[in-house]
Design a protein around this motif. Structure first.
Motif, PDB file in Angstrom:
ATOM      1  N   LEU A  27      18.384  29.865  60.486  1.00  0.00           N
ATOM      2  CA  LEU A  27      18.514  28.423  60.304  1.00  0.00           C
ATOM      3  C   LEU A  27      18.590  28.021  58.837  1.00  0.00           C
ATOM      4  O   LEU A  27      19.468  27.246  58.443  1.00  0.00           O
ATOM      5  CB  LEU A  27      17.347  27.702  60.982  1.00  0.00           C
ATOM      6  CG  LEU A  27      17.404  26.170  60.906  1.00  0.00           C
ATOM      7  CD1 LEU A  27      18.601  25.639  61.693  1.00  0.00           C
ATOM      8  CD2 LEU A  27      16.110  25.556  61.433  1.00  0.00           C
ATOM      9  N   ALA A  28      17.676  28.505  58.013  1.00  0.00           N
ATOM     10  CA  ALA A  28      17.646  28.082  56.613  1.00  0.00           C
ATOM     11  C   ALA A  28      18.936  28.465  55.893  1.00  0.00           C
ATOM     12  O   ALA A  28      19.500  27.662  55.136  1.00  0.00           O
ATOM     13  CB  ALA A  28      16.437  28.690  55.914  1.00  0.00           C
TER      14      ALA A  28
ATOM     15  N   GLY B  99      12.684  27.630  52.961  1.00  0.00           N
ATOM     16  CA  GLY B  99      14.113  27.843  53.109  1.00  0.00           C
ATOM     17  C   GLY B  99      14.873  26.553  53.314  1.00  0.00           C
ATOM     18  O   GLY B  99      15.976  26.365  52.784  1.00  0.00           O
ATOM     19  N   LEU B 100      14.290  25.633  54.074  1.00  0.00           N
ATOM     20  CA  LEU B 100      14.938  24.336  54.292  1.00  0.00           C
ATOM     21  C   LEU B 100      14.973  23.523  53.003  1.00  0.00           C
ATOM     22  O   LEU B 100      15.947  22.818  52.725  1.00  0.00           O
ATOM     23  CB  LEU B 100      14.195  23.565  55.380  1.00  0.00           C
ATOM     24  CG  LEU B 100      14.287  24.158  56.787  1.00  0.00           C
ATOM     25  CD1 LEU B 100      13.335  23.443  57.727  1.00  0.00           C
ATOM     26  CD2 LEU B 100      15.721  24.086  57.311  1.00  0.00           C
ATOM     27  N   ARG B 101      13.929  23.654  52.213  1.00  0.00           N
ATOM     28  CA  ARG B 101      13.912  22.937  50.937  1.00  0.00           C
ATOM     29  C   ARG B 101      14.975  23.491  49.995  1.00  0.00           C
ATOM     30  O   ARG B 101      15.597  22.738  49.226  1.00  0.00           O
ATOM     31  CB  ARG B 101      12.523  23.031  50.307  1.00  0.00           C
ATOM     32  CG  ARG B 101      12.272  21.997  49.234  1.00  0.00           C
ATOM     33  CD  ARG B 101      10.806  21.861  48.935  1.00  0.00           C
ATOM     34  NE  ARG B 101      10.569  20.756  48.017  1.00  0.00           N
ATOM     35  CZ  ARG B 101       9.359  20.353  47.642  1.00  0.00           C
ATOM     36  NH1 ARG B 101       8.282  20.968  48.113  1.00  0.00           N
ATOM     37  NH2 ARG B 101       9.220  19.332  46.809  1.00  0.00           N
ATOM     38  N   ALA B 102      15.221  24.792  50.068  1.00  0.00           N
ATOM     39  CA  ALA B 102      16.290  25.388  49.269  1.00  0.00           C
ATOM     40  C   ALA B 102      17.651  24.878  49.724  1.00  0.00           C
ATOM     41  O   ALA B 102      18.542  24.608  48.907  1.00  0.00           O
ATOM     42  CB  ALA B 102      16.226  26.911  49.368  1.00  0.00           C
ATOM     43  N   ALA B 103      17.822  24.709  51.034  1.00  0.00           N
ATOM     44  CA  ALA B 103      19.074  24.159  51.552  1.00  0.00           C
ATOM     45  C   ALA B 103      19.261  22.721  51.073  1.00  0.00           C
ATOM     46  O   ALA B 103      20.375  22.302  50.746  1.00  0.00           O
ATOM     47  CB  ALA B 103      19.079  24.218  53.079  1.00  0.00           C
ATOM     48  N   GLN B 104      18.169  21.972  51.029  1.00  0.00           N
ATOM     49  CA  GLN B 104      18.248  20.609  50.519  1.00  0.00           C
ATOM     50  C   GLN B 104      18.721  20.598  49.072  1.00  0.00           C
ATOM     51  O   GLN B 104      19.544  19.757  48.670  1.00  0.00           O
ATOM     52  CB  GLN B 104      16.888  19.931  50.639  1.00  0.00           C
ATOM     53  CG  GLN B 104      16.874  18.471  50.194  1.00  0.00           C
ATOM     54  CD  GLN B 104      15.456  17.942  50.030  1.00  0.00           C
ATOM     55  OE1 GLN B 104      14.643  18.559  49.341  1.00  0.00           O
ATOM     56  NE2 GLN B 104      15.166  16.817  50.664  1.00  0.00           N
ATOM     57  N   ALA B 105      18.221  21.522  48.273  1.00  0.00           N
ATOM     58  CA  ALA B 105      18.633  21.608  46.871  1.00  0.00           C
ATOM     59  C   ALA B 105      20.115  21.916  46.744  1.00  0.00           C
ATOM     60  O   ALA B 105      20.748  21.562  45.742  1.00  0.00           O
ATOM     61  CB  ALA B 105      17.807  22.667  46.150  1.00  0.00           C
ATOM     62  N   ALA B 106      20.687  22.542  47.780  1.00  0.00           N
ATOM     63  CA  ALA B 106      22.119  22.854  47.783  1.00  0.00           C
ATOM     64  C   ALA B 106      22.953  21.690  48.293  1.00  0.00           C
ATOM     65  O   ALA B 106      24.182  21.791  48.353  1.00  0.00           O
ATOM     66  CB  ALA B 106      22.381  24.099  48.630  1.00  0.00           C
ATOM     67  N   GLY B 107      22.292  20.588  48.692  1.00  0.00           N
ATOM     68  CA  GLY B 107      23.017  19.395  49.100  1.00  0.00           C
ATOM     69  C   GLY B 107      22.922  19.026  50.556  1.00  0.00           C
ATOM     70  O   GLY B 107      23.537  18.036  50.991  1.00  0.00           O
ATOM     71  N   THR B 108      22.153  19.769  51.350  1.00  0.00           N
ATOM     72  CA  THR B 108      22.017  19.487  52.775  1.00  0.00           C
ATOM     73  C   THR B 108      20.922  18.452  53.017  1.00  0.00           C
ATOM     74  O   THR B 108      19.834  18.550  52.448  1.00  0.00           O
ATOM     75  CB  THR B 108      21.674  20.775  53.550  1.00  0.00           C
ATOM     76  OG1 THR B 108      22.684  21.750  53.312  1.00  0.00           O
ATOM     77  CG2 THR B 108      21.572  20.502  55.045  1.00  0.00           C
TER      78      THR B 108
END
Length: 345
Positions: free
Chosen positions: A129-130, A156-165
């Motif tokens: 998911l992440a 992992g979700l916070r890292a995805a947020q940093a990528a723009g998600t």
């Protein structure tokens, strides 16, 4: 009369063996008393609609404190799906959404219902998911899964947020026991009637400023007005300047209970609450030869598990083909021993 249990400074009229909080939480006696007084006032004609505004405000502030966001970011509603839908309907046409396979449908259905606008929802395994979220416009997931208690990879979700998600978190099975930082998420939604020990009919949505700017108040009604008691008639549209623009008219008695429960929960030592709930759950796992999971929810599989627990006076539920038990503030070692005896007999 059954003896009351005392936990974290409050009394609970909870029966021995009650391990079904993941379905419906048992309120502190003070919360139930507050609701009973409100119903008694209604029954005797002593209620007036504005009387409930203070309860709505107190419950909203309690949710904001539990999530870790300013109260101006919190909208109220009655259900999770109702609030998630306000995020989903505001997505640009053609957006791609990623969800965990097996996710609770109050999280996924509002996005899937946008298919006519070209919104695509992909279900992926939890372990992926992440990583897959970083490729999507939005990811929506329960912090703790309803069926098995699995805890999401928040880092992992916070890292995805940093990528723009854009990250949408459902905290219905976690807020109230899990000691985790979640205020960073773009949207946090949760229902009150499980671990937040409130009546069914209250839910909240915390949104970041960036999400707030692109949301449209598709369910705008009188309670979403800048002053609900002066926006009950006539145009033009006069919405609240903050997240209250997404408010849905409150379920009064549910808000009364939430006003008593959430500020109290927000004032507890969260690490101590986490240690208590997860400690009991992981102790059960250890007794049954299972690995620790760091979750207050335990999923049990095997022949006749549900029947044996029911015969021992344990209240549980069945989800995704397995028996689910959950340990909250009011549970203790006696509840744990009851489950162990029933399953090891």
């Amino acid at each position: 009369m059954r003896d009351m249990r005392t936990a974290f400074g409050e009394q609970f009229d909870v029966p021995d063996g009650y391990l079904n909080t993941a379905s419906i939480g048992i309120p502190p006696a003070a919360v139930a008393d507050a609701v009973e007084r409100a119903v008694a006032d209604w029954r005797r004609g002593r209620s007036s609609p504005p009387d409930f505004d203070a309860d709505v405000a107190a419950a909203r502030a309690g949710f904001a404190a539990l999530v870790g966001v300013p109260v101006e970011r919190v909208a109220i509603g009655a259900t999770v799906s109702q609030l998630v839908a306000q995020v989903a309907v505001s997505l640009p046409a053609g957006s791609r959404v990623v969800v965990r396979a097996g996710e609770f449908t109050s999280v996924t259905f509002p996005f899937a219902a946008q298919a006519a606008r070209g919104v695509v929802v992909d279900e992926v395994p939890a372990a992926e998911l992440a990583d897959r979220a970083a490729e999507a416009d939005l990811v929506a997931v329960s912090v703790v899964q309803s069926a098995d208690g699995a805890v999401a990879d928040l880092a992992g979700l916070r890292a995805a947020q940093a990528a723009g998600t854009t990250v949408v978190l459902d905290v219905s099975q976690s807020l109230g026991w899990l000691d985790a930082e979640i205020g960073w998420a773009d949207a946090v939604v949760g229902a009150g009637y499980k671990w937040l020990l409130s009546p069914r009919g209250c839910a909240w949505l915390a949104v970041s400023p960036s999400v707030r700017e692109r949301m449209v108040a598709h369910q705008a009604g009188w309670y979403a007005g800048d002053d609900p008691w002066t926006t009950v008639y006539d145009l033009p549209l006069r919405l609240a300047p903050d997240a209250r623009a997404f408010d849905v008219s409150p379920v009064w008695f549910a808000q009364v209970g939430a006003a008593a429960a959430l500020p109290w929960l927000a004032g507890l030592d969260r690490a101590a609450v986490h240690a208590h709930c997860v400690g009991l759950a992981d102790a059960l796992r250890a007794e049954l030869g299972m690995a620790p999971a760091g979750s207050a929810i335990v999923s049990l599989s095997g022949p006749d598990v549900g029947e044996r627990l029911a015969a021992a006076g344990v209240r549980s539920s069945v989800r995704a083909g397995a028996v689910r038990v959950g340990f909250h503030l009011y549970n203790d070692a006696n509840d744990l021993d009851r489950v162990v005896r029933a399953l090891k007999r």
